[in-house]
Scaffold this active site. Structure first.
Site, PDB file in Angstrom:
ATOM      1  N   PHE C 113       0.847  -1.182   0.000  1.00 14.30           N
ATOM      2  CA  PHE C 113       0.000   0.000   0.000  1.00 14.30           C
ATOM      3  C   PHE C 113       0.878   1.226   0.000  1.00 14.30           C
ATOM      4  CE2 PHE C 113      -4.377  -0.656  -0.185  1.00 14.30           C
ATOM      5  CZ  PHE C 113      -5.082   0.464   0.265  1.00 14.30           C
ATOM      6  N   GLN C 229      -7.468  15.504   2.505  1.00 12.73           N
ATOM      7  CA  GLN C 229      -6.817  14.580   1.584  1.00 12.73           C
ATOM      8  C   GLN C 229      -7.575  14.427   0.276  1.00 12.73           C
ATOM      9  OE1 GLN C 229      -6.357  10.088   2.206  1.00 12.73           O
ATOM     10  NE2 GLN C 229      -4.270  10.858   2.381  1.00 12.73           N
ATOM     11  N   HIS C 231      -7.690  12.059  -2.742  1.00 10.09           N
ATOM     12  CA  HIS C 231      -7.253  10.704  -3.112  1.00 10.09           C
ATOM     13  C   HIS C 231      -6.889  10.703  -4.588  1.00 10.09           C
ATOM     14  CE1 HIS C 231      -7.424   6.401  -3.902  1.00 10.09           C
ATOM     15  NE2 HIS C 231      -7.501   6.170  -2.613  1.00 10.09           N
ATOM     16  N   LEU C 241     -14.581   6.300  -5.544  1.00 10.66           N
ATOM     17  CA  LEU C 241     -13.230   5.900  -5.218  1.00 10.66           C
ATOM     18  C   LEU C 241     -12.804   4.638  -5.951  1.00 10.66           C
ATOM     19  CD1 LEU C 241     -10.826   6.280  -3.277  1.00 10.66           C
ATOM     20  CD2 LEU C 241     -12.015   4.762  -1.710  1.00 10.66           C
ATOM     21  N   GLU C 244      -6.818   2.315  -3.527  1.00  9.80           N
ATOM     22  CA  GLU C 244      -5.362   2.299  -3.629  1.00  9.80           C
ATOM     23  C   GLU C 244      -4.865   0.878  -3.802  1.00  9.80           C
ATOM     24  OE1 GLU C 244      -3.286   5.272  -1.476  1.00  9.80           O
ATOM     25  OE2 GLU C 244      -2.191   3.745  -0.359  1.00  9.80           O
ATOM     26  N   ARG C 275      -0.256   9.653  -0.595  1.00 12.11           N
ATOM     27  CA  ARG C 275      -1.348  10.120  -1.439  1.00 12.11           C
ATOM     28  C   ARG C 275      -1.207  11.572  -1.874  1.00 12.11           C
ATOM     29  NH1 ARG C 275      -6.544   7.226   1.436  1.00 12.11           N
ATOM     30  NH2 ARG C 275      -5.962   5.125   0.795  1.00 12.11           N
ATOM     31  N   HIS C 340     -11.392  13.232  -0.346  1.00 10.18           N
ATOM     32  CA  HIS C 340     -11.612  11.895   0.203  1.00 10.18           C
ATOM     33  C   HIS C 340     -11.666  11.829   1.715  1.00 10.18           C
ATOM     34  CE1 HIS C 340     -11.421   7.618   0.538  1.00 10.18           C
ATOM     35  NE2 HIS C 340     -10.224   7.609   1.084  1.00 10.18           N
ATOM     36  N   ARG C 375      -2.650  11.374   5.471  1.00  5.13           N
ATOM     37  CA  ARG C 375      -2.906  10.039   6.010  1.00  5.13           C
ATOM     38  C   ARG C 375      -2.436   8.990   5.014  1.00  5.13           C
ATOM     39  NH1 ARG C 375      -6.552   6.316   5.135  1.00  5.13           N
ATOM     40  NH2 ARG C 375      -8.190   7.509   4.117  1.00  5.13           N
TER      41      ARG C 375
END
Lengths: 303, 395, 561
Positions: C113, C229, C231, C241, C244, C275, C340, C375
């Site tokens: 990730f 954030q 995304h 979305l 990820e 991100r 996001h 984050r």
């Protein structure tokens, strides 16, 4: 056209009038039936419930036998349940060559092998897609004028849509409506057209089973249908043979709804007589409910 | 942009009046969802229209409704497709109603607690840990976790419950969603009560043998959970692995059909009823349960015989396929049923092969954890296509 | 009148986890949610949850990645706690029944990730949030006698006693419209983020900043509100979305010229950089004309073997098919950065306590801060569970030492008065949806990936104007059963308060750090800006303040991927 013909079990058992009427109408539709008398029951979904590989193997065997019929354009059945049960097995067999190979391994002892891609159609689909409604109309000798017919498809031929190839180009869940109209009849729509007759649970929850049959029969009767037409003998059993019980289950003592097999409806329109089509064998006798002399106009037109 | 007419079923519980239908005109691009159209109505025309919604992306399960008589998620249904199958066949009107089998609270909002959640709670929907609980994670074969992902994919939207035909005539039927939830535990090797769960649901007259096998829930589900398939797996494990012979004749019925086809090659209808009630033997017809049932069916049976529908000789002896073929069929039975583990292909997991691709070498199926849940999925060949309508065999 | 030791508002991962922890600690618990708990937006979290469970991994490594990911704005003591406690939390979840993915030996398996130096993301296909949320709800059903659930109840106000402690709330039973006062010794806010203040957003319609605004209105300070954030992979039209996890499985990003541009911006981690780095890279490519005509970038998932995609990314196969008309196993899907998550929120310590006695917060609604300026993916699920549990435990402990409070006598009538005022509004003003749309478009225009002073000033002007208009937006529904109109009016107020705080904080931070990039202050400036910015409400409007960043092990360094 020549077809590898799977008549099913029940048409040769408790609904012999189905088998007989199919044999009678086939020549009138220019269908040559080559009966797959070596094949066994499709399992009706219950063998698959018990063991998928067993169901898939038994049906692969039937498919392989069908593929051996020289000159047959496709395989044909006269039972929604057969169509659905075989279709489920065929979907697995066609989706995965490794699996297919393993199943064919089970057939090796007999020297049989199923090749992917068999065309398997219920009579209903064949009428619309192979023969064609226009051609069918031309063969009609006795239009079913004034006959109000409620279609009852049977679950296994209308769901799941994807597996049964029901889409915009093939609205197979409307074919029975079209056929009734092509034969000159009037379609009666009612709530239960695509619902379940209840047969699969007749031994497990008899009340729920007969309540389903009773409801659909009642709804059709209240909508003033003269009769139902079904492409599935198992549905026929729960709607006709069990009609007395079904009536009791929904508290109707006035239920008298004759249920015709599809070949019988075809036969009438193509000029055959009710007796020839085995309609006297039904538990709810069509002739005691419909006065054929008035419901279906006149004698067949001169050829 | 195209113009659509939304025909919404309205119901205001405070008005004291019956439900009614109201039409709204909306302008939106054809690929937008029915939910977006309804939200546009709420935003611009009538904020009193009630519908549950949240994520808009078919993951939260809030917006279950009936569109043109079919259950599904409003956010998941495109306007152009919905209009095509719409009420007026004019290609632009879309009928939206609340889900069925559940009481309506207001407009498109139904009381899921009263039906859906009640049934979910019925199946003891939490893991009952197998002891001892390990210090780290339970060791569970990859295949098993992938297998239960299908049940885990359920977003509790209620679409399957909405149109369940068994529930329509038997409101106490445990239902497709709860049954799929039950499988999520039965198929999980970490659960300690596989037998108890199955026994409970098999013996319940409104349990797994009350499913009328109509496929409606499979079509309704937006997530591919295929609840009816989960019910069939529950039956399979209950009868095959745990030999649960339920009071509802479910196991006996299964064994009867399977047995009759092995012994005759065809359904011997006359034996179907007695053996489903009395057990798989010729003497079943003398079993009290079978006897009572036969007595009950006498009116139908006598009429059938009188009409010549049922041939007494055939009813007694049954009809068979030719001997050589029956032997072959029995050979197949022996071979397949003799296997230690059932070989099953779950298309949800393996997908469909592409026409042009040759299958890659098989992966060996991983050993399944002990515990009576023999369910290896068939080895899947490499690159699969996702399920799509165009892939199905349209004969 | 319900009275409980611990009252939890919001039933997503943080709320449900807090409820279970508080009940386990012996407290009487009530949990309120404005939607059925399994509809909470946690359900949409896809990719996975981080933990250094692997013996070859270490919590220190996880913590460092998180600190670096936060661009050194995260509080390292809280981060250490989160990363140290993560492995046990994963095992707790697994024992509770979460159907985590397994590797070949049957043990928990991981995927890669963003921003992680090692693969440490545990997952369930691409429905990890759903899988965990449903299992937690199973536990709530199991403990039905110990935990009272109030499903489809909308919280309108937090209640305080004369000393300023939080003593409960007023909530409306959405089904009947009846208002009820809930007394509680401790209240835990777990009502999630405020994505609906932006348009488009990946967030659900229910993410309207309720808890953030409610806490703010009774004087709890908000922190790091400027950190929003974006995304990297969201669908252009509707903001949906694309997890990820796709990049974790090996998908690549390409501009319209076919270049794998991440090689320029993050030569080591490429698509798996943090991100904010990836979003900025994409936005730059788009702004400089190398994007596709519809303002997007291509995400190529065909790189991932199809069988793997089916097994591990099924949700996005469906999303691609249903919402973008694309088969992601055959062709790239077009995406762009989309709003996001909000790193900021109600300021808490690592037990979830806000400065207001009796008021806790956990999950996206809170700012501990473990995410600082940005984050990492798969850290949010972890955050909700760790701090949900800690809040629940601490609140249960507090309950043993505190007497059951009494809410102010006028609480109910005050709340009813507010609702009546909404119902009484005259028609003629702008509709709620219009105001909301203008708010969302404004925030997405001026408070997005790249910001500057002029844009922020414009945004603030607009937000303040909308705050004037909102109280006059009339509603259509005057019934009491399931009146969604009234709720929309209340939610609009919440969103506007939150938006104002965001803009004000963004204006204040004259620096670029983490998710905040100021084109007029493009450099990170530790000397002047290594601190949190707080926003508090003092009756007049937003008041700015600061709070120090706790540094334990890792001194700020240059941040490259």
């Amino acid at each position: 056209m020549k077809v590898a013909y799977w008549p099913g079990c029940v048409s040769r058992g408790f609904t012999p009038e189905l088998h007989g009427s199919m044999a009678a109408v086939a020549p009138l539709l220019d269908i040559e039936l080559v009966e797959l008398d070596r094949a066994c029951c499709t399992g009706a979904g219950v063998i698959a419930e018990h063991n998928q590989e067993l169901a898939d193997t038994l049906n692969a065997r039937t498919f392989a036998l069908a593929q051996q019929v020289q000159g047959a354009e496709l395989m044909m059945n006269i039972c929604s349940t057969c169509q659905g049960a075989q279709g489920e097995c065929q979907e697995r067999l066609d989706a995965n060559s490794e699996y297919r190979e393993a199943i064919n391994g089970n057939l090796a002892a007999e020297g049989l092998s199923y090749e992917k891609g068999l065309t398997n159609k219920n009579l209903l689909w064949l009428l619309v897609e192979e023969i064609g409604l226009e051609s069918l109309k031309q063969k009609v000798k006795r239009p079913l004028t004034n006959l109000k017919v409620g279609p009852f498809y049977g679950c296994y031929i209308v769901r799941p849509r994807d597996r049964l190839g029901i889409d915009d180009e093939h609205p197979r869940d409307a074919y029975l409506h079209w056929v009734i109209e092509a034969l000159g009849g009037t379609v009666i729509d009612y709530a239960g057209v695509h619902k379940c007759c209840g047969f699969p649970i007749v031994t497990m929850n008899k009340q729920a089973s007969l309540r389903q049959a009773g409801r659909h029969l009642s709804d059709a009767q209240d909508a003033e249908a003269d009769c139902l037409v079904v492409p599935c003998p198992l549905c026929h059993l729960n709607l006709d043979l069990q009609q007395p019980g079904a009536a009791k289950a929904v508290g109707r003592d006035d239920l008298a709804m004759p249920v015709l097999h599809l070949p019988q409806l075809l036969g009438l329109a193509l000029g055959l007589e009710p007796k020839q089509l085995g309609m006297s064998k039904h538990v709810v006798k069509p002739t005691s409910v419909i006065d054929w002399s008035s419901a279906v106009v006149g004698a067949p037109a001169a050829a | 942009m195209a113009e659509y007419t939304l025909k919404l079923r309205r119901y205001d519980p405070q008005s004291g009046e019956a439900p009614y239908y109201e039409e709204y005109r909306v302008d939106l691009e054809p690929h937008r969802s029915v939910l977006e159209a309804i939200l546009k109505v709420k935003a611009e025309q009538d904020g009193s229209v009630g519908i549950r919604c949240s994520c808009r992306a078919a993951i939260c399960g809030s917006c279950g409704v009936r569109i043109n008589g079919r259950p599904g998620l409003a956010c998941h249904t495109h306007l152009d497709k919905a209009a095509q199958t719409g009420v007026n066949a004019d290609g632009s009107t879309i009928l939206v109603e609340p889900m069925g089998n559940m009481p309506v609270i207001k407009d498109l909002i139904v009381d899921m607690d009263a039906v859906h959640w009640k049934k979910i709670q019925r199946v003891t929907p939490w893991l009952i840990n197998k002891q001892p609980v390990p210090e780290r994670e339970y060791v569970v074969p990859h295949e098993n976790m992938v297998d239960v992902t299908q049940s885990m994919a359920c977003i509790q939207c209620g679409a399957c419950v909405s149109d369940c035909l068994s529930m329509e005539v038997d409101p106490e039927f445990v239902g497709p969603a709860a049954s799929a939830k039950a499988y999520r535990f039965v198929g999980d090797p970490r659960d300690a009560e596989q037998y108890e769960r199955l026994k409970d649901l098999a013996e319940d007259p409104h349990g797994i043998y009350d499913c009328t096998h109509c496929f409606t829930c499979i079509d309704a589900c937006p997530k591919g959970v295929a609840p009816m398939n989960q019910i069939m797996r529950l039956r399979r494990i209950a009868s095959n692995d745990h030999h649960i012979v339920d009071r509802n004749n479910g196991e006996r019925h299964e064994r009867t059909i399977v047995g009759l086809i092995r012994d005759y090659g065809l359904l011997h209808e006359a034996e179907m009823l007695p053996r489903s009630y009395g057990g798989y033997s010729w003497f079943a017809k003398f079993h009290p349960a079978a006897g009572a049932e036969l007595l009950d069916s006498l009116p139908s049976i006598t009429r059938a015989i009188a009409r010549g529908k049922v041939n007494i000789k055939q009813a007694a002896l049954g009809h068979r396929i030719p001997k050589a073929d029956l032997t072959a069929v029995q050979g197949i039975y022996e071979k397949v049923e003799g296997k230690a583990r059932r070989y099953e292909l779950n298309l949800y997991i393996s997908g469909y092969e592409d026409e042009e691709e040759a299958p890659a070498a098989a992966e060996a199926p991983a050993a399944v954890a002990a515990g009576g849940d023999a369910m290896p999925s068939a080895p899947g060949p490499d690159p699969q296509q996702p399920t799509s309508a165009s892939e199905s065999e349209s004969a | 009148m319900p009275a409980h030791d611990v009252l939890i508002i919001g039933a997503g991962l943080a709320g449900q986890r807090a409820a279970l922890a508080a009940a386990d600690a012996g407290a009487s618990v009530a949990i309120i949610s404005k939607v059925h708990p399994v509809r909470s937006h946690s359900v949409a979290a896809a990719g996975g949850i981080n933990a250094a469970l692997n013996p070859e991994d270490s919590w220190e490594s996880h913590a460092f990645d998180t600190v670096k990911g936060s661009d050194y704005l995260g509080d390292q003591d809280a981060i250490e706690i989160m990363c140290r406690e993560a492995p046990d939390e994963i095992l707790w979840l697994e024992h509770a029944g979460v159907t985590f993915h397994r590797n070949g030996t049957g043990h928990l398996g991981t995927r890669a990730f963003g921003g992680a130096s090692q693969a440490r993301t545990y997952y369930v296909a691409d429905i990890t949030g759903q899988a965990i949320l449903h299992v937690l709800y199973e536990r709530l059903m199991m403990h039905g006698e110990r935990i009272s659930r109030y499903e489809e109840w909308f919280t309108t106000t937090l209640l305080q006693d004369d000393a300023g402690a939080c003593v409960g709330c007023v909530a409306r039973d959405i089904r009947s419209g009846a208002l009820e006062v809930f007394d509680a010794k401790s209240v835990i806010l777990a009502s999630g983020g405020a994505g609906q203040a932006f348009k488009p957003t990946t967030n659900a319609l229910i993410c309207t900043g309720d808890g953030i605004a409610q806490a703010y209105r009774i004087g709890a300070p908000l922190m790091d509100m400027e950190m929003i954030q974006y995304h990297p992979t969201t669908l252009a039209e509707n903001g949906f979305l694309i997890t990820e996890g796709a990049r974790g499985e090996g998908a690549h990003l390409y501009n319209a010229q076919g270049e794998r541009f991440m090689e320029k911006y993050a030569p080591n981690k490429l698509e798996l950089a943090s991100r904010d780095v990836v979003s900025r890279a994409e936005q730059t490519e788009i702004d400089e004309g190398r994007g596709f005509p519809d303002g997007t970038i291509a995400l190529d998932i065909t790189k991932v073997p199809r069988k793997r995609t089916l097994e591990a990314l099924r949700e996005i196969v469906n999303i691609g098919k249903d919402f973008a008309g694309v088969d992601i196993t055959r062709e790239p899907i077009h995406i762009k950065p989309g709003m996001h998550y909000i790193m900021g929120g109600v300021k808490t310590d690592s037990d979830g306590q806000t400065p207001i006695p009796g008021l806790y917060a956990a999950g996206e609604v809170a700012c501990v801060s473990v995410h600082g300026g940005n984050r990492l993916g798969a850290n949010s699920l972890l955050d909700t569970l760790i701090f949900g549990r800690r809040s629940g435990e601490h609140a249960a402990g507090r309950a043993r030492a505190v007497a059951m409070p009494r809410s102010p006598v006028s609480a109910l009538s005050d709340a009813q008065g507010e609702i009546d005022a909404i119902l009484d509004r005259q028609s003629g003003g702008r509709r709620i949806s219009e105001i909301k749309t203008e708010l969302g478009e404004t925030m997405n225009r001026y408070v997005a990936v790249y910001r500057d002073a002029d844009g922020l000033a414009t945004a603030l002007e607009i937000v303040q104007r909308l705050k004037q208009e909102a109280p006059h937006a009339a509603i259509d529904d005057h019934g009491t059963v399931f009146n969604q109109d009234v709720l929309a009016a209340i939610e609009l107020g919440y969103m506007l308060d939150v938006a104002e705080a965001i803009v004000v904080a963004a204006q204040e931070r004259r620096e670029s750090r983490g998710a905040q990039f100021r084109t007029d202050y493009p450099e990170r400036n530790d000397e002047d800006w290594l601190h949190h910015i707080t926003v508090s409400h003092d009756g007049d409007g937003p008041q700015l303040g600061t709070a120090p960043v706790t540094i334990t092990k890792w001194q700020p360094q240059a941040r490259t991927y």
